[in-house]
Scaffold this motif. Structure first.
Motif, PDB file in Angstrom:
ATOM      1  N   ALA A 113      -8.827   1.861 -13.573  1.00  0.00           N
ATOM      2  CA  ALA A 113      -8.833   3.266 -13.428  1.00  0.00           C
ATOM      3  C   ALA A 113      -7.557   3.724 -14.142  1.00  0.00           C
ATOM      4  N   LEU A 114      -6.373   2.622 -13.884  1.00  0.00           N
ATOM      5  CA  LEU A 114      -5.134   3.095 -14.528  1.00  0.00           C
ATOM      6  C   LEU A 114      -5.201   2.908 -16.046  1.00  0.00           C
ATOM      7  N   LYS A 115      -5.814   1.629 -16.176  1.00  0.00           N
ATOM      8  CA  LYS A 115      -5.895   1.187 -17.865  1.00  0.00           C
ATOM      9  C   LYS A 115      -6.631   2.224 -18.425  1.00  0.00           C
ATOM     10  N   MET A 116      -7.840   2.783 -17.951  1.00  0.00           N
ATOM     11  CA  MET A 116      -8.441   4.004 -18.650  1.00  0.00           C
ATOM     12  C   MET A 116      -7.842   5.192 -18.908  1.00  0.00           C
ATOM     13  N   ALA A 117      -6.989   5.632 -17.656  1.00  0.00           N
ATOM     14  CA  ALA A 117      -6.424   6.707 -17.717  1.00  0.00           C
ATOM     15  C   ALA A 117      -5.093   6.599 -18.806  1.00  0.00           C
ATOM     16  N   ASN A 118      -4.739   5.471 -18.791  1.00  0.00           N
ATOM     17  CA  ASN A 118      -3.583   5.332 -19.863  1.00  0.00           C
ATOM     18  C   ASN A 118      -3.957   5.351 -21.248  1.00  0.00           C
ATOM     19  N   LEU A 119      -5.035   4.797 -21.512  1.00  0.00           N
ATOM     20  CA  LEU A 119      -5.510   4.668 -22.785  1.00  0.00           C
ATOM     21  C   LEU A 119      -6.146   6.120 -23.383  1.00  0.00           C
ATOM     22  N   ILE A 120      -6.863   6.724 -22.594  1.00  0.00           N
ATOM     23  CA  ILE A 120      -7.203   8.024 -22.765  1.00  0.00           C
ATOM     24  C   ILE A 120      -6.493   9.247 -22.618  1.00  0.00           C
ATOM     25  N   LEU A 121      -6.022   9.287 -21.378  1.00  0.00           N
ATOM     26  CA  LEU A 121      -5.309  10.550 -21.044  1.00  0.00           C
ATOM     27  C   LEU A 121      -3.616  10.293 -21.042  1.00  0.00           C
ATOM     28  N   GLY A 122      -3.199   9.335 -21.238  1.00  0.00           N
ATOM     29  CA  GLY A 122      -1.690   9.014 -21.176  1.00  0.00           C
ATOM     30  C   GLY A 122      -1.158   8.661 -20.147  1.00  0.00           C
ATOM     31  N   ALA A 149      -1.454  10.782 -16.611  1.00  0.00           N
ATOM     32  CA  ALA A 149      -2.403  10.796 -15.798  1.00  0.00           C
ATOM     33  C   ALA A 149      -2.576   9.488 -15.116  1.00  0.00           C
ATOM     34  N   GLU A 150      -1.979   8.547 -15.642  1.00  0.00           N
ATOM     35  CA  GLU A 150      -2.054   7.148 -14.903  1.00  0.00           C
ATOM     36  C   GLU A 150      -1.141   7.348 -13.804  1.00  0.00           C
ATOM     37  N   GLY A 151      -0.158   7.876 -13.908  1.00  0.00           N
ATOM     38  CA  GLY A 151       0.720   8.280 -12.513  1.00  0.00           C
ATOM     39  C   GLY A 151       0.024   8.847 -11.587  1.00  0.00           C
ATOM     40  N   LYS A 152      -0.536   9.830 -11.765  1.00  0.00           N
ATOM     41  CA  LYS A 152      -1.202  10.538 -10.827  1.00  0.00           C
ATOM     42  C   LYS A 152      -2.473   9.809 -10.174  1.00  0.00           C
ATOM     43  N   LEU A 153      -3.106   8.887 -10.830  1.00  0.00           N
ATOM     44  CA  LEU A 153      -4.031   8.178 -10.287  1.00  0.00           C
ATOM     45  C   LEU A 153      -3.587   7.115  -9.495  1.00  0.00           C
ATOM     46  N   SER A 154      -2.500   6.461  -9.865  1.00  0.00           N
ATOM     47  CA  SER A 154      -1.669   5.308  -8.992  1.00  0.00           C
ATOM     48  C   SER A 154      -1.430   5.931  -7.439  1.00  0.00           C
ATOM     49  N   GLN A 155      -1.315   7.287  -7.300  1.00  0.00           N
ATOM     50  CA  GLN A 155      -1.177   7.784  -5.989  1.00  0.00           C
ATOM     51  C   GLN A 155      -2.260   7.739  -4.940  1.00  0.00           C
ATOM     52  N   ILE A 156      -3.132   7.574  -5.568  1.00  0.00           N
ATOM     53  CA  ILE A 156      -4.771   7.388  -4.854  1.00  0.00           C
ATOM     54  C   ILE A 156      -4.723   6.196  -3.826  1.00  0.00           C
ATOM     55  N   PRO A 157      -4.784   6.535  -2.712  1.00  0.00           N
ATOM     56  CA  PRO A 157      -4.813   5.102  -1.459  1.00  0.00           C
ATOM     57  C   PRO A 157      -6.067   4.440  -1.654  1.00  0.00           C
ATOM     58  N   LEU A 158      -5.934   3.177  -2.010  1.00  0.00           N
ATOM     59  CA  LEU A 158      -7.292   2.331  -2.103  1.00  0.00           C
ATOM     60  C   LEU A 158      -7.185   0.912  -1.479  1.00  0.00           C
ATOM     61  N   SER A 159      -6.190   0.923  -0.494  1.00  0.00           N
ATOM     62  CA  SER A 159      -5.892  -0.364   0.215  1.00  0.00           C
ATOM     63  C   SER A 159      -7.048  -0.914   1.010  1.00  0.00           C
ATOM     64  N   ASN A 160      -7.134  -2.073   1.265  1.00  0.00           N
ATOM     65  CA  ASN A 160      -8.144  -2.631   2.329  1.00  0.00           C
ATOM     66  C   ASN A 160      -8.243  -1.781   3.579  1.00  0.00           C
ATOM     67  N   ASP A 161      -7.078  -1.460   4.084  1.00  0.00           N
ATOM     68  CA  ASP A 161      -7.157  -0.689   5.437  1.00  0.00           C
ATOM     69  C   ASP A 161      -7.542   0.545   5.202  1.00  0.00           C
ATOM     70  N   THR A 162      -7.010   1.381   4.383  1.00  0.00           N
ATOM     71  CA  THR A 162      -7.315   2.701   4.145  1.00  0.00           C
ATOM     72  C   THR A 162      -9.081   2.753   3.706  1.00  0.00           C
ATOM     73  N   ILE A 163      -9.629   2.072   2.777  1.00  0.00           N
ATOM     74  CA  ILE A 163     -11.007   1.981   2.656  1.00  0.00           C
ATOM     75  C   ILE A 163     -11.578   1.745   3.768  1.00  0.00           C
ATOM     76  N   SER A 164     -11.436   0.743   4.565  1.00  0.00           N
ATOM     77  CA  SER A 164     -12.078   0.245   5.916  1.00  0.00           C
ATOM     78  C   SER A 164     -11.842   1.293   6.881  1.00  0.00           C
ATOM     79  N   ASP A 165     -10.807   2.161   7.006  1.00  0.00           N
ATOM     80  CA  ASP A 165     -10.656   3.403   7.810  1.00  0.00           C
ATOM     81  C   ASP A 165     -11.694   4.307   7.523  1.00  0.00           C
ATOM     82  N   LYS A 166     -11.687   4.800   6.158  1.00  0.00           N
ATOM     83  CA  LYS A 166     -12.478   5.866   5.509  1.00  0.00           C
ATOM     84  C   LYS A 166     -14.269   5.300   5.714  1.00  0.00           C
ATOM     85  N   ILE A 167     -14.460   4.015   5.775  1.00  0.00           N
ATOM     86  CA  ILE A 167     -15.709   3.799   5.969  1.00  0.00           C
ATOM     87  C   ILE A 167     -16.148   3.870   7.358  1.00  0.00           C
ATOM     88  N   GLU A 168     -15.005   3.483   8.358  1.00  0.00           N
ATOM     89  CA  GLU A 168     -15.341   3.734   9.739  1.00  0.00           C
ATOM     90  C   GLU A 168     -15.769   4.939  10.071  1.00  0.00           C
TER      91      GLU A 168
END
Length: 190
Positions: free
Chosen positions: A103-112, A115-134
């Protein structure tokens, strides 16, 4: 005393969360004398306490220390990614190892880079994803239980053990109940 979102009493002077058992007059008096009994607040009225509380809330000390609440679109994006990961049955670490870099690579290439900085703020760690799925699975379970309880007719439950091509045993559960004058069928693979 006020109450916060979890319905626990809060001391309006020191903002301490108190247990529900501390609402007895003796324990409230003990708290007040132990922490605030120096005479400074002895003749203070409830209105004055509320003014102090409003002044404390206005100061907003958390942002001054660098704690800023995450805005809604970032949390929504994280939940959507967690849903897609759960739906595909992929390992939870794929959010950090594949989805974020792609997502960061696509955002940097297409939007600059902004946008890459904003997308890098999205929490996608193993614990975060596990908690959300739970949380999602608990919500689904609560909805199914509510449907079974509110069903005007008896519900049916069918259990079966299945094996897939790689000899992996799974328990499949089929639940049928009546909802909105329709038979609702839920299938769970455990």
């Amino acid at each position: 005393m006020e109450r916060d979102g979890s319905q626990r009493p809060i001391c309006m002077i020191c903002n301490a969360k108190l247990s529900n058992s501390s609402l007895s007059l003796a324990k409230l008096k003990e708290h007040f004398l132990k922490l605030h009994g120096d005479g400074e607040n002895k003749n203070t009225t409830l209105a004055e306490f509320k003014v102090k509380r409003a002044r404390f809330d206005e100061r907003a000390t958390l942002p001054a220390f660098g704690f800023v609440p995450v805005n809604k679109p970032i949390l929504t994006a994280s939940s959507e990614v967690a849903y897609l990961i759960a739906k595909q049955g992929k390992p939870h670490t794929i959010g950090e190892t594949l989805i974020r870099p792609a997502a960061l690579k696509m955002a940097n290439l297409i939007l600059g880079t902004a946008a890459e900085g904003k997308l890098s703020q999205i929490p996608l760690s193993n614990d975060t994803i596990s908690d959300k799925i739970e949380c999602m699975s608990k919500d689904i379970l609560a909805q199914v239980v509510a449907d079974v309880i509110s069903s005007p007719a008896k519900s049916s439950l069918q259990l079966d053990e299945t094996t897939e091509g790689c000899n992996l045993r799974q328990l499949s559960v089929v639940l049928r109940c009546v909802k909105d004058n329709m038979i609702k069928r839920s299938v769970f693979i455990l």
